[in-house]
Design an enzyme around this catalytic site. Sequence first.
Site, PDB file in Angstrom:
ATOM      1  CG  ASP A 149      -5.870   1.486   3.081  1.00  8.97           C
ATOM      2  OD1 ASP A 149      -5.697   2.622   2.600  1.00  8.97           O
ATOM      3  OD2 ASP A 149      -6.094   1.290   4.296  1.00  8.97           O
ATOM      4  CD  GLU A 196      -3.314   4.189  -1.353  1.00  8.47           C
ATOM      5  OE1 GLU A 196      -3.464   5.409  -1.508  1.00  8.47           O
ATOM      6  OE2 GLU A 196      -3.033   3.661  -0.242  1.00  8.47           O
ATOM      7  CG  ASP A 249       0.178   7.020  -1.182  1.00 10.22           C
ATOM      8  OD1 ASP A 249      -0.923   7.488  -1.500  1.00 10.22           O
ATOM      9  OD2 ASP A 249       1.067   7.702  -0.636  1.00 10.22           O
ATOM     10  CD  GLU A 292      -2.275   1.292   2.860  1.00 13.70           C
ATOM     11  OE1 GLU A 292      -2.541   2.410   3.330  1.00 13.70           O
ATOM     12  OE2 GLU A 292      -2.416   0.229   3.510  1.00 13.70           O
TER      13      GLU A 292
END
Length: 232
Positions: free
Chosen positions: A123, A126, A54, A50
């Site tokens: 999440d 990502e 991101d 994650e």
Amino acid sequence: MEFDKQKVDKLEQEIEVEFQNEELLKRAITHKSYSNENRERSLKNNERLEFLGDAILDLVISEYIFAEYPDHPEGELAKIRSVVVSAPVLAEKSKEINLGNYLLLGKGEEITGGRKRNSILADAFEALVGSIYLDQGLEVVREFILELLTADIMTVEAGEHIQDYKTLLQELIQQSSNSRPDYLVVKEEGPDHNKEFTVQVVFEDEVLGTGIGSSKKEAQQQAAKNAIKKIQ
């Protein structure tokens, strides 16, 4: 829920990416609640992926809008990116590819509807981006991201995207609490054809933000937007 070969193949079909290392894909959909409940199996959850995903989303979206909108100043580009990579938008992308159906969740998260929770879905999206990058490289993950998000970029740039500040505020609060904020109409003025509502969003007896609008819904969104500014 276990993650077997059949589910791997089906998820790969959903996202149109065939993994070389399927363990990366499995890790991307493993929530920490599942790994915590199965410590004896030494499973890795998706939090590190994650983190990576991101950063990759920021890079790909930044690169794209930088090239597509050469006359936009830095501030406008930043605003476009912040909306496009926000939790509500990424959660919506997760729903489009049915990612929630494949998540490995602990019993508690399963019972309380974790498969549909925006924070978990965002999440996981990502983390999926991070896993695709590690397995397939930048060009493939760029194609995956832009296939899903280009339409959103165009909508946001045109000023037609309505940010759901109430959902975003709820996501922020859920990071530290299971409680929900309350929206209270504290003032209602004007004739029926031209009403003006004032709404306060209250959490744990504290007023987080106040909003004014021509409808209760609009005032609530403004209150949530102001609350987010205060929290952040």
